[in-house]
Design a protein around this motif. Structure first.
Motif, PDB file in Angstrom:
ATOM      1  N   PHE A 172       1.070   4.244  -2.588  1.00  0.00           N
ATOM      2  CA  PHE A 172       0.861   5.632  -2.150  1.00  0.00           C
ATOM      3  C   PHE A 172       1.911   6.557  -2.757  1.00  0.00           C
ATOM      4  O   PHE A 172       1.580   7.593  -3.342  1.00  0.00           O
ATOM      5  CB  PHE A 172       0.897   5.722  -0.620  1.00  0.00           C
ATOM      6  N   CYS A 178      -5.008   0.526  -3.841  1.00  0.00           N
ATOM      7  CA  CYS A 178      -5.543   1.315  -2.723  1.00  0.00           C
ATOM      8  C   CYS A 178      -4.574   2.443  -2.377  1.00  0.00           C
ATOM      9  O   CYS A 178      -4.972   3.600  -2.196  1.00  0.00           O
ATOM     10  CB  CYS A 178      -5.780   0.427  -1.507  1.00  0.00           C
ATOM     11  N   GLY A 179      -3.292   2.107  -2.301  1.00  0.00           N
ATOM     12  CA  GLY A 179      -2.286   3.118  -2.029  1.00  0.00           C
ATOM     13  C   GLY A 179      -2.150   4.123  -3.152  1.00  0.00           C
ATOM     14  O   GLY A 179      -1.958   5.324  -2.915  1.00  0.00           O
ATOM     15  N   GLU A 224       0.836  -1.195   0.000  1.00  0.00           N
ATOM     16  CA  GLU A 224       0.000   0.000   0.000  1.00  0.00           C
ATOM     17  C   GLU A 224       0.872   1.245   0.000  1.00  0.00           C
ATOM     18  O   GLU A 224       0.589   2.216  -0.697  1.00  0.00           O
ATOM     19  CB  GLU A 224      -0.938  -0.024   1.215  1.00  0.00           C
ATOM     20  N   TYR A 225       1.970   1.228   0.744  1.00  0.00           N
ATOM     21  CA  TYR A 225       2.876   2.376   0.809  1.00  0.00           C
ATOM     22  C   TYR A 225       3.566   2.621  -0.538  1.00  0.00           C
ATOM     23  O   TYR A 225       3.708   3.768  -0.970  1.00  0.00           O
ATOM     24  CB  TYR A 225       3.918   2.198   1.912  1.00  0.00           C
ATOM     25  N   ARG A 241      -5.014   6.554  -2.864  1.00  0.00           N
ATOM     26  CA  ARG A 241      -4.842   7.378  -1.655  1.00  0.00           C
ATOM     27  C   ARG A 241      -3.730   8.401  -1.847  1.00  0.00           C
ATOM     28  O   ARG A 241      -3.853   9.566  -1.453  1.00  0.00           O
ATOM     29  CB  ARG A 241      -4.563   6.492  -0.443  1.00  0.00           C
ATOM     30  N   GLY A 242      -2.623   7.987  -2.482  1.00  0.00           N
ATOM     31  CA  GLY A 242      -1.515   8.905  -2.733  1.00  0.00           C
ATOM     32  C   GLY A 242      -1.891  10.015  -3.696  1.00  0.00           C
ATOM     33  O   GLY A 242      -1.536  11.176  -3.496  1.00  0.00           O
TER      34      GLY A 242
END
Length: 152
Positions: free
Chosen positions: A35, A117-118, A31-32, A121-122
């Motif tokens: 992002f 997802c990341g 996820e990171y 979100r990012g």
């Protein structure tokens, strides 16, 4: 076509790298990576455009231009409750289309959607929208992304 294959292979290797060595439930790294990638991509994609007038216009941009840049198609559906909750539906999500449908494969679906997802979100974070993005896979290859805008 060839860049699509390269992207698919790169994503598969990132998943293998992040979740290898008995790190089955460590999706935070995936996820990171998503992002930071989304944060940087949206900056380049929007550098020549004006600011969006509101949150809904930003979400529409993510579902059309941004999604098309990454996945070569627009999302199938965007819904909102007009209170900061958005549901983005992709009925043939790219990273799930090569997986056979079935209960066992459904268990592995979260590792194929964590990066996205990341990514979302990012991108939203760089556009000034603090959010939480989760994914829901009930049947392969369809996927729903739930975006909750954090209004603090």
């Amino acid at each position: 076509m060839s860049e699509e294959i390269v992207f698919d292979c790169l994503h598969a290797e990132i998943v293998n790298y992040c979740l290898g060595n008995n790190k089955e439930h460590d999706l935070a790294t995936l996820e990171y990576i998503g992002f930071t990638t989304g944060y940087r991509l949206i900056e380049r994609l929007t550098r020549d455009s004006s600011r969006f007038k509101d949150e809904l216009e930003t979400m529409k941009f993510i579902c059309t231009d941004f999604w098309t840049l990454i996945y070569k198609k627009q999302v199938d559906n965007l819904r909102t409750n007009n209170h900061g909750m958005y549901v983005v539906q992709d009925k043939a999500f790219r990273f799930l289309t090569r997986i056979s449908p079935g209960a066992k494969q459904l268990e592995h679906a979260p590792k194929f959607v964590a990066f996205t997802c990341g990514l979302v979100r990012g991108a939203l974070s760089n556009l000034g929208i603090n959010s939480t993005v989760t994914a829901d896979v009930q049947s392969i290859p369809a996927c729903r992304f739930h975006i909750e805008v954090n209004r603090n």
